[in-house]
Write an enzyme that holds these catalytic residues in place. Structure first.
Site, PDB file in Angstrom:
ATOM      1  N   CYS A  97     -41.718   2.703  22.454  1.00 21.41           N
ATOM      2  CA  CYS A  97     -40.441   3.389  22.630  1.00 21.41           C
ATOM      3  C   CYS A  97     -40.398   4.684  21.816  1.00 21.41           C
ATOM      4  CB  CYS A  97     -39.278   2.453  22.307  1.00 21.41           C
ATOM      5  SG  CYS A  97     -37.699   3.020  23.000  1.00 21.41           S
ATOM      6  N   HIS A 186     -40.418  -1.857  26.209  1.00 20.07           N
ATOM      7  CA  HIS A 186     -40.606  -2.774  25.084  1.00 20.07           C
ATOM      8  C   HIS A 186     -41.333  -4.033  25.542  1.00 20.07           C
ATOM      9  CE1 HIS A 186     -38.026  -0.734  22.147  1.00 20.07           C
ATOM     10  NE2 HIS A 186     -37.261  -0.422  23.179  1.00 20.07           N
ATOM     11  N   GLU A 188     -42.270  -5.986  22.786  1.00 19.01           N
ATOM     12  CA  GLU A 188     -42.122  -6.707  21.516  1.00 19.01           C
ATOM     13  C   GLU A 188     -40.753  -7.355  21.333  1.00 19.01           C
ATOM     14  OE1 GLU A 188     -40.053  -2.917  20.314  1.00 19.01           O
ATOM     15  OE2 GLU A 188     -41.334  -3.685  21.909  1.00 19.01           O
TER      16      GLU A 188
END
Length: 250
Positions: A97, A186, A188
């Protein structure tokens, strides 16, 4: 520079911008493999250590924008460190990001506000370069991923390959040479991290403006429902990153 890429003892430097956006799904993977993780927390005014002490650099997300050096003066030093790591030292790099946008900005690309901000669990399509890139090896050509950004890479750095795209964002993933990879989306974020991000006014205000209160509830449900597939993507990307950078060692 010669680097030993065995995962046990791998010295990873992490640039973290807010406590809510940490390594997330990747954290237990590094722990299980015995990597040594050092985190620079810019929101706590940590200094950047010498890059010579580390084998790789990961740069995480955050609510700030890459052009906000006045509000966040440490951005200047962070960009310089990214340039040193990727362009000079050829260190293995991974950005998520904001870390994706900072890679582009630090190496001469352009980042600006998105024409259509993306928030939600949305599809991302690999480009032809992405289908050939080692970072996505073993994954489907369309990935369902968590998105939460109002800025994007407008122009990649010279020589960078665009690995993924979506209808509203043409640069969803980048590869710079053989050592640096980054994702706008994302892989994660857990539901707990999403909830922590919603405690940050900058995120909450933006998400409510784009989604509304009901939309935020739907977003949370989608993140939770896709938890297993997000775990799988994170595991594959993690293994692929190590395999890719190991091939560049020497």
């Amino acid at each position: 520079m010669s680097i030993e890429f065995g995962r046990k003892g791998f010295r990873l430097l992490v640039f973290q911008h807010v406590v809510a956006e940490h390594l997330g799904r990747f954290k237990p993977l590094f722990e299980q493999d015995g990597a040594i993780v050092t985190t620079v927390e810019f929101d706590r005014d940590d200094d950047i250590p010498s890059l010579s002490e580390f084998d790789g650099l990961w740069v995480l997300g955050g609510p700030m924008q890459v052009w906000e050096e006045r509000e966040h003066p440490w951005l200047t030093a962070e960009k310089a460190a990214i340039r040193e790591a990727v362009a000079q030292r050829k260190m293995p790099y991974f950005g998520l990001c904001l870390g994706h946008q900072l890679l582009a900005d630090a190496l001469g690309g352009t980042v600006g506000p998105s024409e259509a901000p993306e928030v939600g669990v949305l599809p991302v399509d690999l480009t032809e370069a992405g289908k050939r890139s080692p970072i996505f090896s073993g994954l489907e050509p369309t990935l369902v991923c968590t998105q939460g950004h109002g800025a994007e890479v407008k122009r990649p750095p010279a020589g960078a390959a665009i690995l993924a795209q979506s209808p509203d964002c043409k640069v969803q993933a980048l590869q710079v040479n053989a050592n640096a990879f980054s994702l706008q989306f994302h892989s994660e974020l857990t539901l707990e991290m999403v909830d922590a991000c919603l405690e940050i006014p900058a995120y909450k205000n933006d998400f409510e403006a784009m989604l509304g209160a009901d939309g935020i509830d739907s977003f949370r449900r989608d993140v939770d429902a896709n938890s297993n597939s997000h775990d799988q993507i994170a595991r594959v990307v993690y293994d692929n990153w190590f395999n890719a950078v190991a091939q560049t060692a020497g």
